[in-house]
Design a protein around this motif. Structure first.
Motif, mmCIF file in Angstrom:
data_model
loop_
_atom_site.group_PDB
_atom_site.id
_atom_site.type_symbol
_atom_site.label_atom_id
_atom_site.label_comp_id
_atom_site.label_asym_id
_atom_site.label_seq_id
_atom_site.Cartn_x
_atom_site.Cartn_y
_atom_site.Cartn_z
ATOM 1 N N ASP A 352 32.840 74.569 135.950
ATOM 2 C CA ASP A 352 31.879 75.420 135.245
ATOM 3 C C ASP A 352 32.437 75.976 133.938
ATOM 4 O O ASP A 352 32.089 77.082 133.526
ATOM 5 N N HIS A 353 33.300 75.227 133.302
ATOM 6 C CA HIS A 353 33.913 75.699 132.054
ATOM 7 C C HIS A 353 32.835 75.962 130.995
ATOM 8 O O HIS A 353 32.789 77.046 130.400
ATOM 9 N N GLN A 354 31.962 74.986 130.778
ATOM 10 C CA GLN A 354 30.925 75.145 129.760
ATOM 11 C C GLN A 354 29.896 76.185 130.161
ATOM 12 O O GLN A 354 29.365 76.911 129.310
ATOM 13 N N ARG A 355 29.619 76.299 131.477
ATOM 14 C CA ARG A 355 28.629 77.289 131.929
ATOM 15 C C ARG A 355 29.105 78.698 131.642
ATOM 16 O O ARG A 355 28.321 79.558 131.215
ATOM 17 N N ARG A 356 30.380 78.977 131.874
ATOM 18 C CA ARG A 356 30.903 80.315 131.593
ATOM 19 C C ARG A 356 30.844 80.627 130.100
ATOM 20 O O ARG A 356 30.592 81.759 129.699
ATOM 21 N N LEU A 357 31.092 79.601 129.295
ATOM 22 C CA LEU A 357 30.955 79.776 127.845
ATOM 23 C C LEU A 357 29.508 80.090 127.488
ATOM 24 O O LEU A 357 29.232 80.974 126.666
ATOM 25 N N ARG A 358 28.570 79.403 128.123
ATOM 26 C CA ARG A 358 27.149 79.668 127.866
ATOM 27 C C ARG A 358 26.783 81.097 128.254
ATOM 28 O O ARG A 358 26.046 81.778 127.529
#
Length: 523
Positions: A352-358
């Protein structure tokens, strides 16, 4: 004028060096203050706050305190003040409680205390100035003693790095230590409860606005109004502003110092990547980790060429830093012209790397919208997680292309994630380039004269026909049309465009233009 009570006097206890040791001060009115000898309390004036004078300042014996309390009750005094610091016997406490007599104690001299208390009772400009001055002095003393690594949130609240406390709803913030200590010190001196209300839209010119640099973060408020509060609040607000500026610079200074390196790494020539990566590593940028980049682009809805106000960019930058402070990921922020680049770094393969950034960028966009209003749109492009210096460049390029393509395609104000196949990224990169977009649009411009609906039908027909290598039968299956109908459409389109679709280069350019147009039109 409202009558002063013993409660009001006790509220000024810190300034007066006064504390209540027995009895209840609530609701007891005070008409004045006088100094009376210990053996003359029977003649004390009713309604007065009586300061007990003893020979040579000696501490009275317990039985003398009992007698003094009885005499003050009998005389109808508003309260009794002893000079010194000594324990009060339980018998005296019980007598004071039954008789409704507040018993106070002070370490000041009787004459000095009498002057200060008289000013407080009479009020007026002199007392207001004295209280405001004392409040400013106390707040300054507390601010001077703040530790160097204190972290403050948008409302000036001190928060632990591992458990940041943020309020994005604009409601009143209950400040903690040490910023709360500044407000408490000033509030105690003023006899008022001071609070900091988060309000990034506050005007910087207002006297009660708290700013970090030129960025408004909130308004200083008090639960009551009087002359001393009105005098002190602007100074306390300025003190908090400087304190927050200092603490935020201490906290985020190293992050900001790496911002130029990030931008240089993103845009530098490939031959310089290795050297820049070494410099970034020495500066504390965790280059070997996996990096996901978000690219935030602000645009004015009515005038795309309008520059973003500098204070808006600063406000968004500040909020972004505060939102990521204390999170498990390693975060960095850089600005490029009016755009903001956020980099979230962690171990490769983290879920969920990109999700946390989102998630973070959604909060950043919400804050930006609350500050700028509806006339500004904030578009975010999200890059895929990539490892190393080259990966950071790749993720940043993806994010920038996604943001620019969204703006160019009429989808400003959205958060666009880069696809994982790579094909859409290539097409978006074409469309994000003004020159490429102009060339591709020129090819299809004649279709626009047919109207939006017929132009869209023509583009879908071209994609089906060219995508199946000019096969009328397979294009007809894709479009659910007879091959003759497809042939009719294609001949009409060729006439409209003035192009020969049997030419390989022409077919490639037209198909590319059509596919990019379809991607850009997605909502």
């Amino acid at each position: 004028m409202k009558q002063v009570t013993v409660t009001d006097i006790v509220a000024q206890g810190e300034r007066l060096g006064l504390r209540c040791v027995a009895g209840a001060p609530d609701g007891v009115g005070v008409s004045g203050v006088e100094i009376v000898a210990l053996d003359a309390l029977r003649s004390a004036s009713p309604g007065r706050l009586v300061i007990v004078a003893t020979p040579d300042g000696a501490v009275p014996r317990p039985y003398q305190v009992d007698i003094a309390v009885r005499c003050a009750i009998a005389a109808g005094c508003a309260g009794l003040v002893f000079i010194g610091d000594f324990p009060v016997a339980e018998t005296a406490r019980a007598l004071a409680a039954r008789g409704g007599l507040p018993v106070l104690m002070s370490t000041a001299t009787p004459s000095e205390l009498a002057v200060l208390m008289d000013r407080t009772i009479r009020g007026g400009a002199e007392d207001a100035l004295a209280r405001a001055e004392y409040a400013i002095t106390r707040a300054t003393a507390v601010a001077t003693g703040l530790p160097a690594q204190t972290t403050l949130d948008p409302a000036g609240t001190a928060v632990a790095a591992e458990t940041p406390t943020l309020d994005t709803a604009g409601t009143a913030i209950t400040a903690q230590m040490p910023a709360r200590a500044i407000l408490d010190a000033a509030g105690t001196a003023l006899g008022a409860r001071l609070s900091l209300v988060e309000d990034p839209g506050a005007a910087w010119s207002e006297p009660h606005t708290v700013c970090v640099g030129e960025v408004p973060v909130g308004r200083l408020t008090a639960d009551r109004e009087d002359a001393s509060v009105a005098l002190a609040l602007p100074v306390i607000a300025a003190l908090l502003s400087r304190t927050m500026q200092r603490e935020l610079q201490t906290r985020f200074g190293p992050v900001r110092s790496r911002a130029d390196l990030i931008i240089e790494l993103i845009f530098a020539e490939s031959a310089r990547i290795d050297r820049l990566a070494m410099e970034a590593g020495r500066a504390g940028l965790p280059v070997p980790l996996s990096h996901a980049v978000a690219w935030l682009t602000p645009t004015h809805r009515g005038d795309p060429e309008r520059r973003t106000p500098a204070v808006l960019v600063s406000s968004v930058e500040l909020r972004a830093l505060q939102l990521v402070d204390g999170r498990d990921e390693v975060w960095h922020l850089a600005t490029f012209h009016d755009d903001i680049v956020m980099v979230a770094s962690e171990e490769a393969g983290a879920p969920d790397h990109q999700r946390r950034l989102r998630d973070v960028m959604e909060s950043v966009v919400a804050h930006a919208g609350s500050v700028a209003g509806e006339e500004w749109a904030f578009t975010v492009g999200l890059g895929t997680p990539q490892s190393g210096a080259a990966g950071l460049r790749q993720s940043a390029t993806e994010a920038r292309v996604a943001a620019e393509s969204a703006v160019a395609g009429g989808r400003a104000g959205r958060i666009e994630a880069t696809d994982v196949t790579g094909l859409r990224r290539v097409l978006l990169d074409f469309y994000a380039s003004p020159l490429s977009r102009s060339l591709l649009d020129d090819i299809l411009t004649p279709l626009n004269e047919l109207g939006p609906e017929r132009a869209a039908i023509s583009i879908r027909t071209l994609v089906a026909y060219l995508g199946h290598r000019n096969s009328l039968a397979r294009a007809g299956e894709a479009l659910n049309l007879h091959p003759n109908a497809v042939n009719y459409r294609i001949r009409r389109i060729e006439q409209t465009l003035g192009l020969d679709l049997t030419e390989p280069d022409v077919r490639f350019a037209v198909e590319l233009a059509c596919r990019v147009r379809l991607i850009a039109s997605l909502r």
